[in-house]
Design a protein around this motif. Structure first.
Motif, PDB file in Angstrom:
ATOM      1  N   GLY A  54      27.497  39.439  -6.361  1.00 40.07           N
ATOM      2  CA  GLY A  54      27.814  39.288  -7.731  1.00 40.07           C
ATOM      3  C   GLY A  54      27.311  40.799  -8.394  1.00 40.07           C
ATOM      4  O   GLY A  54      27.747  40.987  -9.429  1.00 40.07           O
TER       5      GLY A  54
ATOM      6  N   TYR B 163      30.952  33.499 -12.347  1.00 40.98           N
ATOM      7  CA  TYR B 163      30.842  34.632 -11.096  1.00 40.98           C
ATOM      8  C   TYR B 163      31.505  35.821 -11.590  1.00 40.98           C
ATOM      9  O   TYR B 163      32.317  35.963 -12.845  1.00 40.98           O
ATOM     10  CB  TYR B 163      31.846  34.077 -10.009  1.00 40.98           C
ATOM     11  N   ASN B 164      31.222  36.898 -11.047  1.00 38.55           N
ATOM     12  CA  ASN B 164      31.720  38.228 -11.490  1.00 38.55           C
ATOM     13  C   ASN B 164      33.027  38.456 -10.938  1.00 38.55           C
ATOM     14  O   ASN B 164      33.514  38.792  -9.552  1.00 38.55           O
ATOM     15  CB  ASN B 164      30.802  39.279 -11.010  1.00 38.55           C
TER      16      ASN B 164
ATOM     17  N   SER C 208      32.835  43.058  -8.924  1.00 45.00           N
ATOM     18  CA  SER C 208      33.585  41.786  -9.281  1.00 45.00           C
ATOM     19  C   SER C 208      34.788  41.596  -7.856  1.00 45.00           C
ATOM     20  O   SER C 208      34.822  42.628  -7.181  1.00 45.00           O
ATOM     21  CB  SER C 208      34.760  42.570 -10.559  1.00 45.00           C
ATOM     22  N   TYR C 209      35.210  40.369  -8.282  1.00 45.50           N
ATOM     23  CA  TYR C 209      36.071  39.877  -6.908  1.00 45.50           C
ATOM     24  C   TYR C 209      37.333  39.149  -7.622  1.00 45.50           C
ATOM     25  O   TYR C 209      37.189  38.812  -8.825  1.00 45.50           O
ATOM     26  CB  TYR C 209      35.412  38.818  -6.220  1.00 45.50           C
TER      27      TYR C 209
ATOM     28  N   ILE D 248      37.507  35.464  -4.149  1.00 43.20           N
ATOM     29  CA  ILE D 248      36.960  34.152  -4.198  1.00 43.20           C
ATOM     30  C   ILE D 248      38.056  33.060  -4.086  1.00 43.20           C
ATOM     31  O   ILE D 248      39.173  33.062  -4.832  1.00 43.20           O
ATOM     32  CB  ILE D 248      36.138  33.739  -5.396  1.00 43.20           C
TER      33      ILE D 248
ATOM     34  N   LEU E  33      34.612  29.205 -13.329  1.00 41.98           N
ATOM     35  CA  LEU E  33      34.623  30.111 -12.470  1.00 41.98           C
ATOM     36  C   LEU E  33      34.375  31.837 -12.985  1.00 41.98           C
ATOM     37  O   LEU E  33      33.772  32.198 -12.476  1.00 41.98           O
ATOM     38  CB  LEU E  33      35.628  30.024 -11.362  1.00 41.98           C
TER      39      LEU E  33
ATOM     40  N   MET F 153      33.263  30.728  -0.687  1.00 42.19           N
ATOM     41  CA  MET F 153      32.532  31.828  -1.199  1.00 42.19           C
ATOM     42  C   MET F 153      32.478  33.015  -0.171  1.00 42.19           C
ATOM     43  O   MET F 153      31.884  32.572   0.741  1.00 42.19           O
ATOM     44  CB  MET F 153      31.221  31.672  -1.773  1.00 42.19           C
TER      45      MET F 153
ATOM     46  N   TYR G  92      29.969  38.392  -0.941  1.00 41.28           N
ATOM     47  CA  TYR G  92      29.762  38.132  -2.458  1.00 41.28           C
ATOM     48  C   TYR G  92      28.281  38.153  -2.900  1.00 41.28           C
ATOM     49  O   TYR G  92      27.493  37.335  -2.460  1.00 41.28           O
ATOM     50  CB  TYR G  92      30.472  36.912  -3.137  1.00 41.28           C
TER      51      TYR G  92
END
Length: 144
Positions: free
Chosen positions: A7, A77-78, A10-11, A49, A73, A1, A5
């Motif tokens: 949140g 996660y975003n 977005s990734y 990520i 995932l 990660m 990051y």
């Protein structure tokens, strides 16, 4: 990660499916010590990520586990669903072909690095296979 990051933004997501050195009995994270695809991807996008699962096989079990991991995932996660990438090296490419047959809608782009002469070729007929005879550490991604 990535350390950045938190949140709020977005990734992208990059999943790398390993060859032999990434099978479960090789040790945790062994594939990312010898396969640099994920790290090369981060050179193009530092808001990414990376997931490098250890696989149980190169067949249906690992394909199903990869799909389940991707869905988890995406929910945990975003992640920008328009930037979900997956790559498979050697036997991981074999698994990737099964993943794409089962759930292609999850992935924006995929790259298979498979020697079709040494594995059972399970690639779907609609995929275009590009064979690379010589790939350097940084050469693959820079030519994509």
């Amino acid at each position: 990660m990535p350390e950045s990051y938190d949140g709020t933004q977005s990734y992208a997501l990059f999943i790398t499916l390993p060859g032999y050195q990434g099978l479960y009995f090789q040790g945790v994270g062994e594939n990312i010590r010898t396969e640099e695809f994920a790290f090369e991807a981060q050179e193009y996008n530092n808001r990414m990520i990376i997931a490098a699962p250890q696989m149980n096989d190169w067949g249906e079990t690992s394909a199903d586990q990869t799909i389940a991991l991707t869905r988890w995932l995406l929910s945990a996660y975003n992640i920008d669903t328009s930037r979900v990438y997956i790559e498979g090296y050697s036997g991981g490419g074999e698994t990737l072909s099964r993943v794409l047959d089962k759930a292609p809608e999850l992935y924006t782009a995929a790259m298979m690095c498979v020697d079709t002469g040494s594995h059972t070729n399970t690639m779907h007929d609609s995929y275009t296979t590009i064979q690379c005879r010589h790939c350097t550490k940084r050469g693959i991604a820079s030519r994509m």
